[in-house]
Design an enzyme around this catalytic site. Structure first.
Site, mmCIF file in Angstrom:
data_model
loop_
_atom_site.group_PDB
_atom_site.id
_atom_site.type_symbol
_atom_site.label_atom_id
_atom_site.label_comp_id
_atom_site.label_asym_id
_atom_site.label_seq_id
_atom_site.Cartn_x
_atom_site.Cartn_y
_atom_site.Cartn_z
ATOM 1 N N ASP A 7 0.862 -1.182 0.000
ATOM 2 C CA ASP A 7 0.000 0.000 0.000
ATOM 3 C C ASP A 7 0.902 1.237 0.000
ATOM 4 O OD1 ASP A 7 0.846 0.361 2.623
ATOM 5 O OD2 ASP A 7 -1.148 0.178 3.515
ATOM 6 N N CYS A 64 2.872 -3.405 4.075
ATOM 7 C CA CYS A 64 1.994 -2.295 4.462
ATOM 8 C C CYS A 64 2.612 -1.674 5.710
ATOM 9 C CB CYS A 64 0.542 -2.745 4.648
ATOM 10 S SG CYS A 64 0.229 -3.842 6.044
ATOM 11 N N THR A 66 2.116 -2.034 9.064
ATOM 12 C CA THR A 66 2.517 -3.036 10.060
ATOM 13 C C THR A 66 2.878 -4.374 9.421
ATOM 14 O OG1 THR A 66 0.233 -3.761 10.249
ATOM 15 C CG2 THR A 66 0.987 -2.070 11.820
ATOM 16 N N HIS A 97 10.760 -24.286 7.736
ATOM 17 C CA HIS A 97 9.718 -25.115 8.355
ATOM 18 C C HIS A 97 8.327 -24.908 7.761
ATOM 19 C CE1 HIS A 97 11.934 -26.167 12.387
ATOM 20 N NE2 HIS A 97 12.675 -26.397 11.320
ATOM 21 N N HIS A 132 8.196 -31.633 7.803
ATOM 22 C CA HIS A 132 7.431 -30.403 7.584
ATOM 23 C C HIS A 132 6.469 -30.523 6.405
ATOM 24 C CE1 HIS A 132 9.898 -28.678 10.650
ATOM 25 N NE2 HIS A 132 10.982 -29.000 9.978
HETATM 26 C C1 RB5 Z 1 -2.580 2.214 6.622
HETATM 27 O O1 RB5 Z 1 -2.801 3.346 7.390
HETATM 28 C C2 RB5 Z 1 -2.338 1.013 7.512
HETATM 29 O O2 RB5 Z 1 -3.503 0.681 8.184
HETATM 30 C C3 RB5 Z 1 -1.838 -0.169 6.702
HETATM 31 O O3 RB5 Z 1 -0.672 0.187 6.033
HETATM 32 C C4 RB5 Z 1 -1.500 -1.434 7.473
HETATM 33 O O4 RB5 Z 1 -0.642 -1.158 8.536
HETATM 34 C C5 RB5 Z 1 -2.615 -2.296 7.850
HETATM 35 O O5 RB5 Z 1 -2.466 -3.389 8.426
#
Ligand code: RB5
Length: 145
Positions: A7, A64, A66, A97, A132
């Site tokens: 993203d 993204c 996180t 694994h 595995h």
């Molecule tokens: C975008 O603001 C954020 O929510 C996205 O990049 C991500 O971290 C979602 O899991």
């Protein structure tokens, strides 16, 4: 061929990963997003997941903020084993694994230097097979129930 997807929060890290892949002469296909405009990460997680699950690309990397949302999206595609990693040990073990076929990174969690080491580790590590294989096959069983 590595499928790439992100993203808006993952754009800068993807560009660094592309430089690394170019240096190593590893082919990639970029499924976007291509601009910093705010967008919805599931779209790109699904695109990479489908490219990998269909065999168009051998592996994928999704990014993204996180790494959580885009990894959830990729893992919704049947056949995808997406591992969210923020350290090299997990990256290595996800290949050995779990035979992870998609790597997820959090651009707001993991600095560029470490993220690139994680990518290198993940790309060079092979699945160990053996016991595995049975465990991986149980993933498919879950998908088929
Ligand atoms: C975008 O603001 C954020 O929510 C996205 O990049 C991500 O971290 C979602 O899991």
């Amino acid at each position: 061929m590595i499928a790439l997807g992100n993203d808006h929060t993952g754009l800068a890290l993807k560009q660094e990963i592309i430089k690394l892949l170019d240096e190593k002469d590893i082919g990639y296909r970029d499924f976007g997003t291509y601009t910093a405009e705010s967008c919805d990460y599931p779209v790109f997680g699904e695109a990479v997941g489908r490219a990998v699950a269909s065999g168009v690309c051998e592996k994928g990397i999704v990014i993204c903020g996180t790494g959580i949302g885009i990894s959830i999206a990729a893992n919704k595609v049947k056949g995808v084993r997406c591992a969210l990693c923020s350290d090299c040990f997990s990256a290595e073990m996800s290949r050995k694994h779990n035979d992870a076929n998609v790597l997820a990174l959090g651009a707001r969690v993991t600095g560029v230097g470490l993220a690139l080491k994680i990518v290198e580790t993940w790309l060079k590590t092979d699945f160990e097979g053996g016991r595995h294989v049975r465990r991986i096959s149980l993933f498919s069983d879950i998908e088929n129930r």
